[in-house]
Write an enzyme that holds these catalytic residues in place. Structure first.
Site, mmCIF file in Angstrom:
data_model
loop_
_atom_site.group_PDB
_atom_site.id
_atom_site.type_symbol
_atom_site.label_atom_id
_atom_site.label_comp_id
_atom_site.label_asym_id
_atom_site.label_seq_id
_atom_site.Cartn_x
_atom_site.Cartn_y
_atom_site.Cartn_z
ATOM 1 N N ALA A 154 -2.612 3.427 14.708
ATOM 2 C CA ALA A 154 -1.432 3.869 13.953
ATOM 3 C C ALA A 154 -1.384 5.395 13.887
ATOM 4 O O ALA A 154 -0.342 6.012 14.122
ATOM 5 C CB ALA A 154 -1.445 3.271 12.555
ATOM 6 N N TYR A 155 -2.515 5.999 13.569
ATOM 7 C CA TYR A 155 -2.614 7.456 13.495
ATOM 8 C C TYR A 155 -2.312 8.087 14.853
ATOM 9 O O TYR A 155 -1.536 9.042 14.954
ATOM 10 C CB TYR A 155 -4.026 7.837 13.026
ATOM 11 C CG TYR A 155 -4.270 9.314 12.853
ATOM 12 C CD1 TYR A 155 -3.935 9.964 11.671
ATOM 13 C CD2 TYR A 155 -4.863 10.063 13.869
ATOM 14 C CE1 TYR A 155 -4.176 11.316 11.508
ATOM 15 C CE2 TYR A 155 -5.116 11.416 13.709
ATOM 16 C CZ TYR A 155 -4.773 12.046 12.534
ATOM 17 O OH TYR A 155 -5.013 13.387 12.375
ATOM 18 N N SER A 156 -2.909 7.538 15.911
ATOM 19 C CA SER A 156 -2.708 8.072 17.259
ATOM 20 C C SER A 156 -1.251 7.978 17.672
ATOM 21 O O SER A 156 -0.697 8.912 18.266
ATOM 22 C CB SER A 156 -3.589 7.315 18.261
ATOM 23 O OG SER A 156 -4.957 7.466 17.950
#
Length: 248
Positions: A154-156
């Site tokens: 999700a962060y990436s």
């Protein structure tokens, strides 16, 4: 004093990279507004800026809320008369787990804070920059946007969106004397480190050829260059600050 008479808004400036950037710009003569949702221990935080209080304000800011952003930007303009520089540092690490364990709410929170927040802040500020025919914007992405760290999907994904958004926006305003760039740090000495397990830290540190984490002051130095007039011919770029980890 590269930033004498310049006005900067730093989102997510209460801690880490954002705070280091705010201090760096103040030291070089800028008027600085920090926008952050976190007001915990605010008096102690403000005391760090006491010597520059005539050129510094703190504004509560939720980057996922359009009304909050408008109020923040209005407050900055009321206080200092304009906005020359926008630095989007607001962010969270979010869930560190396999993709199939991430909930829809966790995914949406990451996208809202990182990607939507960057979009909304740029959208609100860019109209002022177009009117004054001057502006510098730096968005904060991550090396994980380029390499895709496992258990950080999700962060990436959110950080990868910031890179693409930056390049598109930069080309839209390239003839308006507005520069838009982003940076992609590797592991930096911020509160995110405290949220990771020792095993997670070791995995990420092992990917950095220099064998150490980056310092917030080093990130601030790169951002200060990109928002200075020394970088007038640089736009639509993503600058790595990764100790050699990513080379493209």
């Amino acid at each position: 004093m590269r930033f004498k008479d310049k006005v900067a808004l730093v989102t997510g400036g209460k801690n880490g990279m954002g705070k280091a950037v705010a201090m760096r710009l103040l030291e070089e003569g800028a008027y600085v507004a920090v926008g952050d949702i976190d007001e915990l221990n605010i008096e102690r935080y403000l005391s760090d800026f006491a010597s520059k209080k005539d050129r510094f304000i703190f504004v509560k800011l939720d980057v996922t809320n359009n009304d909050s952003i408008r109020k923040c930007v209005g407050n900055v303009i009321d206080s200092f008369g304009k906005i020359d520089i926008l630095i989007n540092c607001a962010g969270i690490m979010g869930p560190v787990k396999p993709t199939w364990e991430i909930t829809e709410n966790e995914w949406d929170q990451l996208m809202n804070i990182h990607l939507k927040g960057t979009f909304l802040c740029c959208k609100e500020v860019i109209s002022y920059m177009i009117k004054q025919s001057y502006g510098k914007i730096v968005n904060v992405s991550s090396v994980s946007a380029k390499e895709g760290n496992p258990n950080f999907s999700a962060y990436s994904a959110a950080k990868a969106g910031i890179i693409a958004f930056t390049k598109s926006l930069a080309k839209e305003v390239a003839t308006k004397n507005i520069n838009v760039n982003c940076i992609s740090p590797a592991l930096i000495e911020t509160r995110f480190l405290m949220e990771m397990s020792e095993e997670q830290k070791a995995v990420l540190l092992n990917k950095i050829p220099m064998g150490r984490v980056g310092k917030t002051e080093e990130v601030a130095a790169l951002i200060a260059f990109l928002v200075s007039d020394e970088a007038n011919f640089i736009t639509a770029q993503c600058y790595d600050i990764s100790g050699g980890r990513s080379v493209y």
